[in-house]
Design an enzyme around this catalytic site. Structure first.
Site, PDB file in Angstrom:
ATOM      1  N   PHE A 121       1.023  -1.106  -0.004  1.00  0.00           N
ATOM      2  CA  PHE A 121      -0.170  -0.064  -0.008  1.00  0.00           C
ATOM      3  C   PHE A 121       0.825   1.334   0.179  1.00  0.00           C
ATOM      4  CE2 PHE A 121      -2.573   2.936   2.638  1.00  0.00           C
ATOM      5  CZ  PHE A 121      -3.568   3.271   1.539  1.00  0.00           C
ATOM      6  N   GLU A 137       4.643  10.012   1.985  1.00  0.00           N
ATOM      7  CA  GLU A 137       5.460  10.492   1.171  1.00  0.00           C
ATOM      8  C   GLU A 137       6.425  11.322   2.154  1.00  0.00           C
ATOM      9  OE1 GLU A 137       4.086  12.946  -2.099  1.00  0.00           O
ATOM     10  OE2 GLU A 137       2.531  11.102  -2.740  1.00  0.00           O
ATOM     11  N   GLY A 171       3.179  12.596   5.827  1.00  0.00           N
ATOM     12  CA  GLY A 171       3.479  11.159   7.011  1.00  0.00           C
ATOM     13  C   GLY A 171       2.082  11.627   7.732  1.00  0.00           C
ATOM     14  N   ARG A 194      16.312 -18.478  36.424  1.00  0.00           N
ATOM     15  CA  ARG A 194      17.392 -17.362  37.018  1.00  0.00           C
ATOM     16  C   ARG A 194      17.385 -17.419  38.410  1.00  0.00           C
ATOM     17  NH1 ARG A 194      22.347 -15.321  36.223  1.00  0.00           N
ATOM     18  NH2 ARG A 194      22.418 -13.203  36.836  1.00  0.00           N
ATOM     19  N   GLY A 200      17.788  -8.169  32.801  1.00  0.00           N
ATOM     20  CA  GLY A 200      18.755  -7.466  33.164  1.00  0.00           C
ATOM     21  C   GLY A 200      19.770  -7.472  32.102  1.00  0.00           C
ATOM     22  N   GLU A 203       1.131   3.524  10.350  1.00  0.00           N
ATOM     23  CA  GLU A 203      -0.248   3.435  10.279  1.00  0.00           C
ATOM     24  C   GLU A 203      -1.213   4.631  11.068  1.00  0.00           C
ATOM     25  OE1 GLU A 203      -2.515   0.205   9.301  1.00  0.00           O
ATOM     26  OE2 GLU A 203      -0.902  -0.994   8.884  1.00  0.00           O
TER      27      GLU A 203
END
Length: 385
Positions: A122, A126, A130, A267, A339, A363
């Site tokens: 689509f 430009e 925007g 962890r 982390g 969009e």
């Protein structure tokens, strides 16, 4: 949320999940590292009929709507938001044809997309258009039985890779946005060219390029709808596509949560798995709650659109806005939970954080979405007196 899905919707979600985990996930990190468009895209989604999820059965699709498309996008985004961007942009590219295309155009192009034979893009944005999409400058001059396109579209997803381009261009520049029209242009048409592939922060498996028109001559039959309808077609297209961005955000956020949860379980610090620490548990709880809220809003908005409600701009903007903000928060927290490891590219959450950022931008930026919501609230308030 899956409890409320039909059996067919569950089937689509399960199929997309299987493709995502078995075929996309193993290559996601490599595609991102190499900034490589997935050449297997048509194969992955064409063979499984996922290319045709949101396409009516009469054009070779599965006959689903916005919700079914969102379900597929969500699962693909869990594995790789970059691949999901290419997949979703394909649907975005053919939406103008589904909304306003002639029967011949639908049979010729939409059916090929549904079969996975062709990819779509689509072309609206430009350099100077925007957030202000009405400021486009690309022109389409009528010349007998042809139109001649001139101009440059910027940041086009699937640019250079797609076979079909739906393009918004000015047929009456003096009228501004009301002089815009929509066209379908095939790759290989003389005068259609492409700029360099952009190097992006995230979604690096998707191709983003300029699409350049230089005396690009196309038959007048390539006009989609009527002259002057282009901007309306673009707005209707984006309103239907924004829940898909929300679904992408939900999927990648879920992926970040799942990976952070798995890490927190294994962890060990201070002799305990870090998930047993309240600070980490609360972070994970907030992440899960935000994702579920975003998912509910995206699904509800998709159902609203599929139900045939005429005015859904506010809901569409809300779904995109809320889900993308959630994705950014969740992925940031996922990196924090891991982390130092979270900051390393050997672990997937830093990629998801980079990928999440674009969902707040493309969009329609989230600032524009807030404008849309505020305008709709004003109209609703005025109607109520």
């Amino acid at each position: 949320m899956e409890y409320f899905l039909t059996e067919e919707q569950k089937m689509i979600k399960d199929l997309a999940r299987r493709v995502a985990r078995e075929r996309i996930l193993p290559v996601a990190a490599e595609l991102d590292e190499r900034e490589e468009f997935p050449s297997q895209l048509r194969e992955w989604f064409g063979e499984t009929d996922l290319m045709g999820v949101g396409i009516p059965e009469e054009y070779g699709g599965l006959g689903g709507g916005v919700l079914e498309t969102c379900l597929a996008v969500e699962e693909i985004s869990w594995a790789c938001p970059g691949v999901a961007t290419s997949y979703a942009a394909n649907w975005l590219g053919i939406m103008p044809l589904l909304l306003a295309g002639s029967e011949e155009q639908k049979q010729r192009y939409v059916r090929a997309v549904a079969r996975g034979e062709k990819l779509a893009a689509f072309c609206l944005t430009e350099a100077e258009a925007g957030s202000d999409a009405g400021a486009i400058r690309t022109t389409a001059r009528r010349d007998g039985d042809f139109y001649v396109l001139d101009g440059t579209k910027q940041w086009i997803t699937n640019g250079g890779e797609a076979d079909i381009y739906t393009v918004i261009a000015l047929t009456a520049p003096e009228k501004g946005p009301r002089g815009a029209s929509c066209f379908v242009v095939e790759k290989g048409t003389p005068g259609l060219g492409f700029g360099r592939k952009e190097k992006k922060m995230g979604i690096r498996a998707s191709a983003t390029r300029e699409v350049v028109f230089t005396d690009c001559r196309i038959p007048a039959t390539q006009l989609v709808g009527r002259e002057g309808q282009g901007f309306a077609i673009a707005i209707r297209t984006l309103d239907r596509a924004r829940p898909g961005v929300g679904a992408q955000a939900v999927g990648l956020a879920q992926g970040a949560l799942d990976r952070a949860l798995a890490y927190a379980r294994q962890r060990v610090q201070f002799g305990k798995p870090i998930i047993t620490f309240q600070a980490i548990g609360h972070m994970l709880a907030d992440m899960a709650t935000q994702i579920e809220a975003a998912r509910a809003l995206v699904y509800a908005t998709a159902r609203t659109i599929d139900a045939g409600v005429k005015d859904f701009a506010k809901e569409s903007a809300m779904a995109k806005l809320f889900a993308s903000d959630v994705a950014m928060r969740v992925t940031t927290d996922a990196v924090q939970i891991l982390g130092g490891y979270g900051y390393m590219r050997d672990y997937p959450v830093e990629k998801l954080m980079r990928d999440a950022k674009i969902t707040q931008i493309y969009e329609g930026t989230n600032q524009i979405q807030r404008n849309v919501i505020a305008q709709e609230l004003l109209r609703e308030s005025a109607r109520k007196g």
